[in-house]
Every structure is written in structure tokens, then in C-alpha cells.
Design an enzyme around this catalytic site. Structure first.
Site, PDB file in Angstrom:
ATOM      1  N   ARG A 294     -16.767   5.519  -5.779  1.00  0.00           N
ATOM      2  CA  ARG A 294     -15.827   4.691  -6.532  1.00  0.00           C
ATOM      3  C   ARG A 294     -16.835   3.197  -5.514  1.00  0.00           C
ATOM      4  O   ARG A 294     -17.242   2.292  -6.401  1.00  0.00           O
ATOM      5  CB  ARG A 294     -14.842   3.778  -6.118  1.00  0.00           C
ATOM      6  CG  ARG A 294     -14.804   2.857  -7.592  1.00  0.00           C
ATOM      7  CD  ARG A 294     -13.041   2.512  -7.458  1.00  0.00           C
ATOM      8  NE  ARG A 294     -12.670   2.983  -8.635  1.00  0.00           N
ATOM      9  CZ  ARG A 294     -12.893   2.244 -10.275  1.00  0.00           C
ATOM     10  NH1 ARG A 294     -13.874   1.607 -10.457  1.00  0.00           N
ATOM     11  NH2 ARG A 294     -12.032   3.373 -10.789  1.00  0.00           N
TER      12      ARG A 294
ATOM     13  N   GLU B  99      -6.823  -5.069  -9.544  1.00  0.00           N
ATOM     14  CA  GLU B  99      -8.304  -5.095  -8.809  1.00  0.00           C
ATOM     15  C   GLU B  99      -9.211  -6.348  -8.800  1.00  0.00           C
ATOM     16  O   GLU B  99      -9.895  -6.948  -7.980  1.00  0.00           O
ATOM     17  CB  GLU B  99      -8.952  -3.748  -8.117  1.00  0.00           C
ATOM     18  CG  GLU B  99      -7.676  -2.755  -8.544  1.00  0.00           C
ATOM     19  CD  GLU B  99      -8.522  -1.589  -8.480  1.00  0.00           C
ATOM     20  OE1 GLU B  99      -8.582  -0.696  -9.219  1.00  0.00           O
ATOM     21  OE2 GLU B  99      -8.188  -1.076  -7.121  1.00  0.00           O
TER      22      GLU B  99
END
Ligand code: MTE
Ligand code: HPA
Ligand code: MOS
Length: 765
Positions: free
Chosen positions: A304, A705
Site C-alpha cells: 500500500r 482511514e
């Protein structure tokens, strides 16, 4: 709609692991952790511990009935050390006693002799020694090698971010209870019941159908319980399996801080090239991830970082390489943003370095390079971008010129206090980067009294997912929310769940709930259609009534339910949802990994006390892409919490390991998290309401997030305030920018370590 937990939270009635009534005969566990970071175990003496009052058994790896293995992605992590210890705090033995105090007292009597081995704490050193968890990954777009010659400006540098302690209010813990025929039921504070079940099965040797993991809610997870709740549950399960008695282990704060992994610290190199018009032509980055002693989720986190290494910008030539480096620290793990924030800090640093050297506002470079729809991300997905919409709306809404004017007026008129401002655009991809994990399930029952039960794989950890799922069911059936109940999350109700993570929980489990409710509704309406002699397509549910062509008829919800039941029509449904369209080819490092992206732009302003180096955040003003929020109160709460957590990471939370790999910031007095006095004085949130069709539940985009990354603006706002005081200040791109570092930077001092590393090359073409 209010968060369904707000009343019980306020009254202190919500149930967490420690609120579960204990069964008679319950025993208590405590883990003995390695006192050193690396070495071979010469001897382990548990005799004195066994002799302590009320101690029932001391477990070592020799007592494990299944496999001594809890690694999630890679089988490289033992539950209890065998011959070697790899980090300070690594569990070596598990004491079970009649009281918690007795278990902890016995731990102090365990003696272990360890031959010390060299300790690595620095990821770059690990990489140089070939200590990698997985082979490096590289994302490529265009061709950087040939792009440099076309650049007018090229800058290189280093950027570093420290780790972060999750500091969920509820510490890790589990309570295992024996069931008949060798079964075990485990209450666990886990984001991933399936992973906890699997680890417990592996360690005990039981099959998954014999071990149920059940979760009411967590007092916060933030990624820290995506993988790291498993060890404690497995220890309790092992002890229960052998002793046939309930065993509970609830870590105290110091055990939790010392034994569990955290956000990964990263050290990174960057090189950025721009043309005369300030378009970024090329970008190269190397990321050195401090993975700690075992893989845990590090390879996924690493991935990520690469996905988000260009944040909200389109850059035609990108080469990003990432190394997952094995060190002798507790295995680091998921933490809100999951490697994305670490990647974003580096590109923002590169942009600021370019801006400062060219002599332009960083915002000009940011704005010039925002990604637009149709642009390609380095991983091949085409952007459907809201980056410019968010940016422009923020500039307009909050009148950026007047903010700038106020700051320069303030700075012109104050010697010992200075203000700084930074803009932070964010683009975050929604979906697990591992395509396989993007599945969710729901089990819905309509009872004959008209009440509805919903069970899904979603874990409520304060983010409000249960409220959102309840809204889905209440909306489909057009029911008073009071008639719908969210059940606990259990592996025996919903099997093979993905963790509640990646901000995707409401999407995955909400969509499954939508499917299940719709299926039941269709069956019920078919019954009504026949009885009422009306075409089924003309029937709808509205306010607990059946409507024909929109007109309320005499059939209530209650009557509809009973009619279906009497006709022997199923009032239950289990539905499975898998995100469509997504895929990723790891060989090519290209694909379409995300269901969609979430965008936003924040304006962060700070004031520094230049005598003391302390600071305050005046405001965070932002425009956030909600899609069409299905619960504004919850989503705003997520944004506020995310910002504060992000600011904490960037400014005050200073995780400190010494060279021996021992955690020095191991208490709440030595590790400072934001409190009510350190939150921004103002947080303004403006929605960018986008009507675009997307894969979010009810088009309400995931929100868990992305807001954390607005906090990255805090570092750069402080940096600008320091520069306002001392334009010559030579400030490392290193977070957290603690008051101590701020003070040093104000007066031209730098961390020696970062200073030595920095190799700077910059030339103007
Ligand atoms: N909010 C609260 N209150 N508590 C948490 O533990 N975890 C965060 C975020 N917001 C968390 C939170 C993280 S790391 C994620 S991935 C998402 O919530 C998970 O929930 P979601 O998928 O429902 O957004
Ligand atoms: N995000 C969060 N958790 C995860 C992911 C992800 O992309 N992949 C595996 N676990
Ligand atoms: Mo969140 S880091 O995906 O649990």
C-alpha cells in the site's frame, strides 16, 4: 441517525471483553516476554514460577498440541519462543494461575539465560545485510531514466517517519471457554475473528468448526488487532484445550505496549524532477520499511505504500521500490492508512523540497500536479478524480487568500510566535489490496414478531459500522431502527470473514446485508402480491406498511411477515458479496485494485512559541469527498478522530527504541498522545457531495482511514512556521516534529543521525 452505541457508551453499559461475566473456575494467563531483542536461549527455568501460589501451569512451546506457528501471510512467527528470541517482549512462556496477580507474580520468577546475538533496529542496515521479509517490490510507470534529461529542476533527499503506538483504549485480550467434545469458544478483542480462529486452531490442533470466535465490540483497533489479537487468543485456547477450564488473558497497558507491533517506521530516499511549468515529470523513491522480527502484515503494508506513493498527483514517470526489512523489534502491523501515510509523507517532502529550492509556494506545485480523471496511477488503474474539486472548493470555501494574509500579518507583528500553514491533498484507494479479501457476508433473520436480526462479518470498534449496517436493513424493510438488532460477530454465524479493515467494512458487509434483506423482501412481496392480487412490481414497503403503487394498503409489516410465515416462505437469508471489477496482477504490478478512491484537501494552520518550541494547531479546514454520506455524524466523527491521530503521529508521538531494541517509550508518561488540549482549536469539515456512481454502500464512501492523512499537513505547517522565524533553518524531513525537534530547528540544530544520512544533490537546469 445516532450511533446506536452512543447511549450505552455514555452510561458505561457497552460490553467489552472485560465486561463479560466470568464463569466459575476461570483461570488467568500472563505471558513472559524475552528481556532481550536477539539471542539464543541457553536455558529456561520455570520451576520457581510453577511453585508460586495459585499457579496452575506454565506453558512453553513444548506444550503446544498443534503447530507453534501464528504467521498470517508467511509462516515465520512462533507463538512461544523455542531456541531463539527475535525481539524484546517476544512471548517465551505463558503462566496460568487462579488470579491475574498470581499469574503476573509467577512471571517474575521465570529465569532465562540467553546468549546475545547482534541486534538490528535500523531498516537500512537490515536491507544492506540482506535481511528482507519478502523480495523488494517495484512499481513503474513511464521511464524515469530517460525523463530526468527533460527536467528543469531535480532534487533528492531523505524522508523519515517514525512508528506509532495504536493505543486503543481497550488493550489486547481473549477469554477462552471449553465446550463439549473438545470445542472452544473464544471471546476476543479482534478485528479478524477468522484469523483469530485459524491461529487458535493451528496452535491447538483443533479443526475450525470446533473453535468459535465471538466478538461484541472492540474498544478501538486502529489496525492493531487485525493480526495481533491472535497470539493471546491462541495462548488462552491452548491452555483451555489442555486444562479444560476457562482461561482469560487481558494484557495490561505496559505488556501491550512492550509486546505488540506498531505502525511501521520508514526511512526513504526520493528524487523528484520538474519542468519549467512545475509539472512533476519524474519521481523515484526507495522505501525502507522497518518490519520488525516477523512478517505479520508487513508485505501488504509495503504494497500500500507503493499504491499511495504519488498521493493525489499524476506523475508520468515513476519508479518506486520498496523493501520490507527484518529488524529485531516487535513485528510491526496494520495501522490506519496501512502504509499509505508513509508513502504520502515522502512525496509531500519531495514537493516541499522542490518548492523551497525553486522559491515557490508548495501549493503551486501541488495544485499543478493534481490527478485528473483519465490519468493513470502507477499501478495501472485509471483515476476518476475529485482531487481538483476538493482543492478548489477548499480554496474558495475557506478563502485561502485571507488565511494567508492573516498569517503574514501575524508573523510580521510577532517576534516570538510564528504561524505556518500547509495544504494537504489526499487520495486513498478503497479495497483490500489483496483482491481475494474483498468479500463480505450477512445473515438476516426476520422473526415472526416482525423484529429483525442481522449478523455480518463486521467488527464494531467505534467506527460506527454496526449503525451503518442497521441503517441498511431498516431502509430496505422501511422499519423503525428499533426493530433491527445487530448481533455479535461470530465465526459460527458468519464464516471465513475478512478482517474489519481497509475502511471497507461497511461496504463489504453492508452490501451483503443489502442483498440478504432484498432477497427476503422480494419473497415476502411475492406472497403479498398473490394475496392482494396486485402486480409485485407495484408493491413497495413504506413506514412498516405495504404500498400498492405508492399508496399504503391495509397490510402492515407485521401482517406481511405472518403471511409469508404461514405460507412457509423463508424469512432468513445468507448473502455473499464480492467487490466486482477489481483485480491486480502482481507479476506486472498493474491492475485495477481499488473499487474507488476517496479524495480531500485540508488546510492546516499552526502557531509556534519560538522560545519554547511548543505549538498549537489553530485549525484544520477541509473539503472531503464523502460520496453521499449515509451517516454524517459518524463520518464527521471519523474525520475528526483521524485528523487528531494523524497529527499525533506527525508531531508528538515519539516511539523510541534503544540500540538494544528495548522500547523506551513504554508508558503513557513517556509516550504522549494527543489529548483534549492538543487537538486543533477548530476543525471545519465541508462535504464534497459527489453523485458519481460508485461501489460504496448507498454511495456513501468509506471514511475510516483517509482522514488520518490530513494530519500529514501538520508537519508541513510546523515547518513553515519554523521557516517564518528562521528562514535559514535546515529542517530534516523527519516526523514526528516534536517540540524538542521544533526548538532545535528554530535555532538551526538538527538531529545528528538524520543529518549524517542526508546526501543532497540539487541542480537547476
Ligand atoms: N475508528 C474508531 N473509533 N476505532 C477504530 O479502531 N479503526 C480505523 C478506522 N476508524 C478505528 C476507527 C481503521 S484502521 C479502519 S481500517 C477503519 O476504521 C475500519 O472500519 P471501517 O472499515 O468500518 O471503516
Ligand atoms: N488494508 C488493510 N488491511 C489489509 C489490507 C489492506 O489493504 N490488505 C490486507 N490487510
Ligand atoms: Mo485498518 S489499518 O485497515 O485496520
Amino acid at each position: 441517525m445516532k450511533n446506536i452505541d452512543s447511549a450505552t457508551h455514555t452510561r458505561g453499559e457497552s460490553v467489552y471483553l472485560d465486561d463479560i461475566p466470568l464463569l466459575q473456575g476461570t483461570l488467568f494467563g500472563a505471558a513472559f516476554g524475552s528481556p532481550v531483542a536477539h539471542g539464543t536461549i541457553k536455558s529456561l527455568d520455570i520451576e520457581a514460577a510453577k511453585q508460586m501460589p495459585r499457579v496452575v501451569k506454565v506453558f512453553t512451546y513444548r506444550d503446544i498440541t498443534g503447530e507453534n506457528q501464528i504467521g498470517g501471510i508467511i509462516p515465520d512467527e512462533v507463538l512461544l519462543a523455542e531456541h531463539e528470541v527475535d525481539f524484546c517482549g517476544m512471548p517465551v512462556a505463558f503462566v496460568v494461575a487462579e488470579t491475574e496477580d498470581a499469574a503476573r507474580a509467577a512471571i517474575k520468577k521465570i529465569k532465562v539465560e540467553i546468549d546475545l546475538l547482534p541486534v538490528i533496529t535500523d531498516p537500512r542496515e537490515a536491507q544492506q545485510k540482506g535481511e528482507l521479509i519478502v523480495p523488494p517490490r517495484t512499481f513503474l510507470l513511464g521511464d524515469t531514466d530517460s525523463a530526468w534529461s527533460g527536467c528543469c529542476y531535480i532534487f533528492e533527499g531523505i524522508a523519515e517517519t517514525n512508528g506509532q503506538e495504536h493505543l486503543y483504549i481497550e488493550t489486547q485480550g481473549a477469554y477462552a471457554i471449553p465446550q463439549e467434545n473438545n470445542g472452544i469458544k473464544i471471546y476476543s478483542s479482534t478485528q479478524s475473528p477468522r484469523a483469530t480462529q485459524q491461529a487458535s486452531c493451528k496452535v491447538t490442533g483443533l479443526a475450525m468448526h470446533q473453535v468459535e470466535v465471538d466478538v461484541t465490540r472492540l474498544g478501538g483497533g486502529f489496525g492493531g488487532k487485525e493480526d495481533q489479537a491472535n497470539a493471546w487468543a491462541a495462548m488462552c485456547a491452548l491452555a483451555t484445550h489442555i486444562l479444560k477450564r476457562p482461561v482469560k488473558y487481558s494484557l495490561n497497558r505496559m505488556e501491550d505496549m512492550a509486546m505488540t507491533g506498531k505502525r511501521h517506521a520508514y526511512s526513504s530516499d526520493f528524487k523528484i524532477g520538474l519542468n519549467k511549468e512545475l509539472k512533476i515529470i519524474a519521481y523515484e523513491a526507495s522505501f525502507f520499511q522497518n518490519a520488525g522480527a516477523a512478517a505479520d502484515l508487513s508485505p501488504a503494508v509495503l504494497e500500500r505504500t507503493l499504491f499511495h506513493c504519488t498521493n493525489s498527483y499524476f506523475i508520468p514517470n515513476v519508479k518506486a521500490r520498496a523493501y520490507s526489512c527484518r529488524t529485531h523489534l516487535p513485528p510491526n502491523t496494520a495501522f490506519r492508512g496501512f502504509g499509505g501515510p508513509q508513502g504520502m509523507f515522502v512525496i509531500e517532502s519531495a514537493i516541499v523540497k522542490a518548492a523551497e529550492n525553486i522559491g515557490v509556494d508548495a501549493a503551486v506545485i501541488q495544485k499543478t500536479n493534481l490527478i485528473i480523471s483519465g490519468d493513470e496511477f502507477p499501478y495501472g488503474q485509471t483515476a476518476v478524480s475529485e482531487a481538483n474539486h476538493c482543492w478548489e472548493k477548499a480554496m474558495l470555501m475557506y478563502d485561502i487568500d485571507s488565511i494567508k494574509n492573516e498569517i503574514s500579518f501575524f508573523n510580521d507583528n510577532n517576534k516570538l510566535f510564528k504561524k505556518g500553514m500547509a495544504l494537504m491533498p489526499v487520495c486513498f484507494g478503497i479495497s483490500f489490496t489483496n483482491t481475494m479479501m474483498n468479500q463480505g457476508r450477512a445473515l438476516v433473520h426476520v422473526f415472526t414478531d416482525g423484529s429483525v436480526s442481522v449478523a455480518t462479518g463486521a467488527i464494531e470498534m467505534g467506527q460506527g459500522v454496526n449503525t451503518k449496517i442497521l441503517q441498511v436493513a431498516a431502509q430496505v424493510f422501511s422499519l423503525d431502527p428499533e426493530k433491527v438488532k445487530l448481533q455479535t460477530t461470530s465465526t459460527h454465524k458468519i464464516a471465513n470473514t475478512s478482517p474489519s479493515a481497509a475502511s471497507a467494512t461497511a461496504d463489504l458487509n453492508g452490501k451483503a446485508t443489502l442483498m440478504a434483506c432484498n432477497a427476503i423482501k422480494q419473497r415476502m412481496l411475492a406472497v403479498a402480491s398473490e394475496a392482494l392480487n396486485a402486480d409485485v412490481s407495484s408493491l413497495t414497503l413504506k413506514d412498516e406498511h405495504v404500498c400498492i403503487d405508492g399508496e399504503r394498503c391495509e397490510w402492515t409489516w407485521q401482517r406481511l411477515v405472518m403471511a409469508a410465515f404461514l405460507k412457509r416462505v423463508s424469512l432468513s437469508e445468507h448473502a455473499h458479496y464480492a467487490t466486482p471489477e477489481i483485480y491486480f496482477d502482481k507479476l506486472k504490478e498493474k491492475g485495477h485494485p481499488f473499487a474507488y478512491h476517496v479524495y480531500g484537501t485540508a488546510i492546516v494552520t499552526a502557531t509556534i512559541d519560538c522560545l519554547r518550541g511548543i505549538y498549537e494547531f489553530d485549525s484544520v479546514k477541509l473539503v472531503h469527498d464523502f460520496g453521499t454520506s449515509m451517516n454524517a455524524a459518524i463520518d464527521i466523527g471519523q474525520i475528526e478522530g483521524g485528523i487528531v491521530q494523524g497529527i499525533g503521529w506527525m508531531t508528538m508521538e515519539e516511539l523510541m527504541f534503544d540500540k538494544e531494541g528495548r522500547l523506551r517509550s513504554n508508558t503513557l508518561s513517556s509516550y504522549k498522545v494527543p489529548d483534549i488540549y492538543s487537538v486543533p482549536k477548530r476543525i471545519d469539515i465541508e462535504a464534497l457531495k459527489t453523485e458519481q456512481d460508485n461501489l460504496a454502500i448507498f454511495r456513501s464512501k468509506a471514511v475510516g482511514e483517509p482522514p488520518l492523512m490530513y494530519g500529514i499537513g501538520a508537519y508541513f505547517a510546523l515547518r513553515n512556521a519554523i521557516k517564518a522565524f528562521n528562514p535559514q533553518a535546515d529542517i530534516a524531513f523527519a516526523a514526528p516534529m516534536t517540540p524538542e525537534r521544533t526548538l532545535m530547528a528554530l535555532y538551526g540544530l538538527r538531529d545528528k543521525e538524520v543529518w549524517e544520512r542526508e546526501k543532497e544533490v540539487s541542480h537547476h537546469g
